[in-house]
Design an enzyme around this catalytic site. Structure first.
Site, PDB file in Angstrom:
ATOM      1  CG  HIS A   1       2.363  17.343   5.632  1.00 45.85           C
ATOM      2  ND1 HIS A   1       1.254  16.582   5.950  1.00 45.85           N
ATOM      3  CD2 HIS A   1       1.961  17.962   4.003  1.00 45.85           C
ATOM      4  CE1 HIS A   1       0.572  16.473   4.785  1.00 45.85           C
ATOM      5  NE2 HIS A   1       1.734  17.002   4.125  1.00 45.85           N
TER       6      HIS A   1
ATOM      7  CE1 TYR B   1      -1.934   8.252  11.916  1.00 45.54           C
ATOM      8  CE2 TYR B   1      -1.980  10.821  11.952  1.00 45.54           C
ATOM      9  CZ  TYR B   1      -0.470   9.627  11.732  1.00 45.54           C
ATOM     10  OH  TYR B   1       0.164   9.108  11.444  1.00 45.54           O
TER      11      TYR B   1
ATOM     12  N   PRO C   1       1.782   0.870  11.691  1.00 45.57           N
ATOM     13  CG  PRO C   1       0.540   0.775  10.457  1.00 45.57           C
ATOM     14  CD  PRO C   1       0.675  -0.379  11.520  1.00 45.57           C
TER      15      PRO C   1
ATOM     16  CE  LYS D   1       7.698   8.550  15.530  1.00 44.95           C
ATOM     17  NZ  LYS D   1       7.568   9.251  14.478  1.00 44.95           N
TER      18      LYS D   1
ATOM     19  CE1 TYR E   1       2.192  11.107  13.085  1.00 46.77           C
ATOM     20  CE2 TYR E   1       3.534  12.592  11.836  1.00 46.77           C
ATOM     21  CZ  TYR E   1       2.358  11.704  11.848  1.00 46.77           C
ATOM     22  OH  TYR E   1       2.203  11.156  10.352  1.00 46.77           O
TER      23      TYR E   1
HETATM   24  P1  RFL Z   1      12.137  -3.900   4.187  1.00 46.87           P
HETATM   25  O1  RFL Z   1      12.097  -2.837   3.558  1.00 46.87           O
HETATM   26  O2  RFL Z   1      12.102  -4.646   4.775  1.00 46.87           O
HETATM   27  O3  RFL Z   1      13.981  -4.101   3.920  1.00 46.87           O
HETATM   28  C1  RFL Z   1      14.616  -5.662   4.019  1.00 46.87           C
HETATM   29  C2  RFL Z   1      14.421  -5.758   2.262  1.00 46.87           C
HETATM   30  O4  RFL Z   1      15.257  -7.309   2.806  1.00 46.87           O
HETATM   31  C3  RFL Z   1      15.511  -8.359   1.564  1.00 46.87           C
HETATM   32  N1  RFL Z   1      15.644  -9.729   2.211  1.00 46.87           N
HETATM   33  C4  RFL Z   1      16.545 -10.499   1.756  1.00 46.87           C
HETATM   34  N2  RFL Z   1      17.819 -10.297   1.562  1.00 46.87           N
HETATM   35  C5  RFL Z   1      18.907 -10.676   1.112  1.00 46.87           C
HETATM   36  N3  RFL Z   1      18.394 -12.343   2.025  1.00 46.87           N
HETATM   37  C6  RFL Z   1      17.786 -12.531   3.031  1.00 46.87           C
HETATM   38  N4  RFL Z   1      17.380 -13.631   3.449  1.00 46.87           N
HETATM   39  C7  RFL Z   1      16.915 -11.394   2.341  1.00 46.87           C
HETATM   40  N5  RFL Z   1      15.073 -11.449   3.816  1.00 46.87           N
HETATM   41  C8  RFL Z   1      14.849  -9.603   3.117  1.00 46.87           C
HETATM   42  C9  RFL Z   1      14.166  -7.702   1.686  1.00 46.87           C
HETATM   43  O5  RFL Z   1      13.634  -7.879   0.347  1.00 46.87           O
HETATM   44  C10 RFL Z   1      13.994  -6.552   1.211  1.00 46.87           C
HETATM   45  O6  RFL Z   1      14.181  -5.410  -0.012  1.00 46.87           O
HETATM   46  O7  RFL Z   1      13.506  -3.132   5.722  1.00 46.87           O
HETATM   47  P2  RFL Z   1      13.768  -1.628   5.850  1.00 46.87           P
HETATM   48  O8  RFL Z   1      14.920  -1.894   5.425  1.00 46.87           O
HETATM   49  O9  RFL Z   1      14.490  -2.029   7.441  1.00 46.87           O
HETATM   50  O10 RFL Z   1      13.087  -0.630   6.579  1.00 46.87           O
HETATM   51  C11 RFL Z   1      12.378  -0.605   6.872  1.00 46.87           C
HETATM   52  C12 RFL Z   1      10.789   0.058   6.121  1.00 46.87           C
HETATM   53  O11 RFL Z   1      10.343  -0.641   4.604  1.00 46.87           O
HETATM   54  C13 RFL Z   1       9.297   0.160   7.245  1.00 46.87           C
HETATM   55  O12 RFL Z   1      10.166   0.117   8.151  1.00 46.87           O
HETATM   56  C14 RFL Z   1       8.212   1.182   6.918  1.00 46.87           C
HETATM   57  O13 RFL Z   1       7.386   0.946   5.614  1.00 46.87           O
HETATM   58  C15 RFL Z   1       7.606   0.606   7.980  1.00 46.87           C
HETATM   59  N6  RFL Z   1       6.134   1.552   7.627  1.00 46.87           N
HETATM   60  C16 RFL Z   1       6.115   3.549   7.971  1.00 46.87           C
HETATM   61  N7  RFL Z   1       7.257   3.648   8.752  1.00 46.87           N
HETATM   62  C17 RFL Z   1       7.561   5.329   8.327  1.00 46.87           C
HETATM   63  O14 RFL Z   1       8.256   5.243   8.802  1.00 46.87           O
HETATM   64  N8  RFL Z   1       6.414   5.853   7.944  1.00 46.87           N
HETATM   65  C18 RFL Z   1       4.928   5.308   7.521  1.00 46.87           C
HETATM   66  O15 RFL Z   1       4.458   6.053   7.533  1.00 46.87           O
HETATM   67  C19 RFL Z   1       4.973   4.132   7.148  1.00 46.87           C
HETATM   68  N9  RFL Z   1       3.907   2.839   6.829  1.00 46.87           N
HETATM   69  C20 RFL Z   1       4.733   1.373   7.081  1.00 46.87           C
HETATM   70  C21 RFL Z   1       4.033   1.978   6.363  1.00 46.87           C
HETATM   71  C22 RFL Z   1       4.951  -0.126   6.392  1.00 46.87           C
HETATM   72  C23 RFL Z   1       3.403  -0.728   5.754  1.00 46.87           C
HETATM   73  N10 RFL Z   1       3.621  -2.014   5.391  1.00 46.87           N
HETATM   74  C24 RFL Z   1       2.939  -2.556   5.100  1.00 46.87           C
HETATM   75  C25 RFL Z   1       3.957  -2.856   7.020  1.00 46.87           C
HETATM   76  C26 RFL Z   1       2.809   1.515   6.086  1.00 46.87           C
HETATM   77  C27 RFL Z   1       2.269   0.092   5.656  1.00 46.87           C
HETATM   78  C28 RFL Z   1       1.423  -0.104   5.010  1.00 46.87           C
HETATM   79  C1  PHB Z   2       1.173   6.854   4.614  1.00 45.70           C
HETATM   80  O1  PHB Z   2       0.887   7.932   4.177  1.00 45.70           O
HETATM   81  O2  PHB Z   2       1.378   5.309   4.183  1.00 45.70           O
HETATM   82  C2  PHB Z   2       1.701   6.797   6.156  1.00 45.70           C
HETATM   83  C3  PHB Z   2       0.962   7.974   6.575  1.00 45.70           C
HETATM   84  C4  PHB Z   2       1.121   7.932   8.209  1.00 45.70           C
HETATM   85  C5  PHB Z   2       1.214   7.141   8.963  1.00 45.70           C
HETATM   86  C6  PHB Z   2       0.692   5.828   8.203  1.00 45.70           C
HETATM   87  C7  PHB Z   2       1.404   5.291   6.506  1.00 45.70           C
HETATM   88  O3  PHB Z   2       0.327   6.759  10.210  1.00 45.70           O
END
Ligand code: RFL
Ligand code: PHB
Length: 389
Positions: free
Chosen positions: A72, A200, A292, A296, A384
């Site tokens: 993108h 957005y 989100p 980031k 971004y």
């Molecule tokens: P995670 O993914 O939470 O993984 C942590 C893992 O640790 C396990 N765990 C344990 N294991 C052993 N012992 C324990 N006591 C434990 N406690 C927990 C868990 O089961 C899990 O498997 O953290 P990590 O690896 O640091 O990754 C971070 C990302 O997952 C997170 O920052 C992103 O998903 C945030 N996020 C987005 N980030 C982006 O860069 N671009 C995006 O477009 C974006 N969109 C989003 C998002 C997060 C969202 N939600 C649901 C919060 C969109 C959404 C809706």
């Molecule tokens: C997504 O596709 O889940 C998504 C994309 C951009 C964002 C957050 C989530 O800023």
């Protein structure tokens, strides 16, 4: 059991670190609280910065990402009757890649399995011991049996609700937090995306985001109340609300269908400092959370992995502790910039329950400025696509 690096958490941070270390001959054991299917069932991030793509390449896990990810080169922002585009490549020379966190995590699991990597699932009662000494160890329970893992270092990659952050004594850490008075209701649907780039949308009814996973799979979000439950929203109600928040031309073209996933995420900004205590290093959501808006979270987790990987390599390959001593400061410097950007972009795009008429005018002025000012667009684009590591 003994290893060099004990990694708590088998999410993207933990797996990426394990795979990168493996490629340099540094061994690790990953301890994951859930099952692999559970981890792969979580629908989360979708947008990858160039830095994360480069790390996936270095980990030897980028083939599918390159084949299936969408490049993108810009994004659309709408408000009132206006819609404008911020051109990432024109301003920074860099695009972002749209590729789901689920797929990225799957690629990392596949690579770890192929390499015979050691991942223990379903661990309970994980405890960090003696992290402030040169002989730390982790204890845990699996299948009812107590286990001990001795190691040189512990990487706390266990997300926001993990145990690693809590292992740092309270008088040694400081936490900074901002909780937003709304959440995001997200759905995944097997429909073609409404647009080839993300939209957005700031609307009087609240924020909306049109995103995607591939040409047959769309990801849409709407700002919702914190008291809402996913089941309160029928698919029909979701689609109707989304259409009211995005520009009419896109609303008319939107293809709707049944949702295959529906969830609500609260929005939060959070940072804990420092990110290191002795031989324990926090990585990713274990140390910081961003709302989100601006995508980031995963990307900031990846920059932590980059700094920690460099530091550990320096230790094992050169016997130097300079990298591990600098880890927290380096990681936090970049984390706070991502926090600022995510906070700013969230403030720009959402409706706040207590927003005054003055606040609304300032928000429109900020959007107008971004729409009409090249320098503002360049600053937005640089953030971004990801600030340099
Ligand atoms: P995670 O993914 O939470 O993984 C942590 C893992 O640790 C396990 N765990 C344990 N294991 C052993 N012992 C324990 N006591 C434990 N406690 C927990 C868990 O089961 C899990 O498997 O953290 P990590 O690896 O640091 O990754 C971070 C990302 O997952 C997170 O920052 C992103 O998903 C945030 N996020 C987005 N980030 C982006 O860069 N671009 C995006 O477009 C974006 N969109 C989003 C998002 C997060 C969202 N939600 C649901 C919060 C969109 C959404 C809706
Ligand atoms: C997504 O596709 O889940 C998504 C994309 C951009 C964002 C957050 C989530 O800023």
């Amino acid at each position: 059991m003994k290893t060099q690096v004990a990694i708590i958490g088998g999410g993207p941070s933990g797996l990426l670190l394990a795979q990168l270390l493996h490629r340099r001959g540094i061994e690790s054991v990953v301890l994951e609280r859930k099952t692999k299917d559970y981890v792969l069932g979580r629908i989360r991030a979708g947008v990858l910065e160039e830095g994360l793509v480069a790390l996936m390449e270095e980990a030897g896990c980028a083939d599918r990402l390159h084949a299936e990810g969408f490049t993108h080169e810009g994004t659309l922002i709408s408000y009132g009757d206006e819609m404008f585009r911020v051109d990432f490549t024109a301003h920074t020379g860099k695009p972002v890649v749209v590729y789901g966190q689920t797929e990225l995590t799957r690629d990392l699991y596949d690579a770890r399995e192929k390499a015979g990597g050691h991942i223990v699932f379903n661990v309970a009662d994980v405890r960090i011991n003696d992290a402030d000494t040169n002989a730390p160890f982790v204890t845990y329970v699996v299948d009812g049996a107590a286990q001990r893992l001795d190691c040189d270092f512990i990487a706390g990659c266990d997300g926001f609700h993990g145990v690693s952050r809590q292992a740092i004594p309270l008088d040694m850490r400081r936490e900074y937090e901002k909780v937003y008075p709304f959440g995001w209701l997200g759905i995944l649907s097997e429909t073609p995306p409404v647009n080839h780039e993300l939209i957005y949308a700031n609307s009087p009814r609240g924020f909306a985001l049109c995103s995607m996973r591939n040409e047959r799979l769309s990801r849409y979000y709407i700002q919702c109340s914190l008291s809402d439950k996913p089941d309160d929203w029928t698919d029909a109600a979701f689609w109707q609300e989304l259409k009211r928040r995005i520009p009419a031309a896109q609303a008319d073209q939107l293809v709707t269908g049944p949702s295959i996933e529906k969830s609500i995420a609260p929005l939060r900004s959070f940072v804990t400092e420092p990110m290191r205590w002795g031989r324990l290093f926090l990585c990713g959501d274990a140390a910081h959370i961003v709302p989100p808006t601006g995508a980031k979270g995963l990307n900031t987790a990846a920059s932590d992995v980059h700094y920690l990987y460099d530091a550990l390599r320096d230790f094992y390959e050169n016997g130097s502790e300079v990298g591990i001593d600098a880890y927290s400061e380096k990681a936090l410097a970049r984390v706070w910039k991502a926090e600022r950007f995510s906070w700013w972009f969230s403030s720009l795009m959402h409706r706040y329950p207590d927003q005054s008429a003055f606040d609304l005018k300032i928000q429109v002025a900020d959007l107008e400025f971004l729409r009409s000012n090249k320098a503002a667009q360049k600053a937005m684009a640089e953030n971004y696509v990801g600030l340099p590591y």
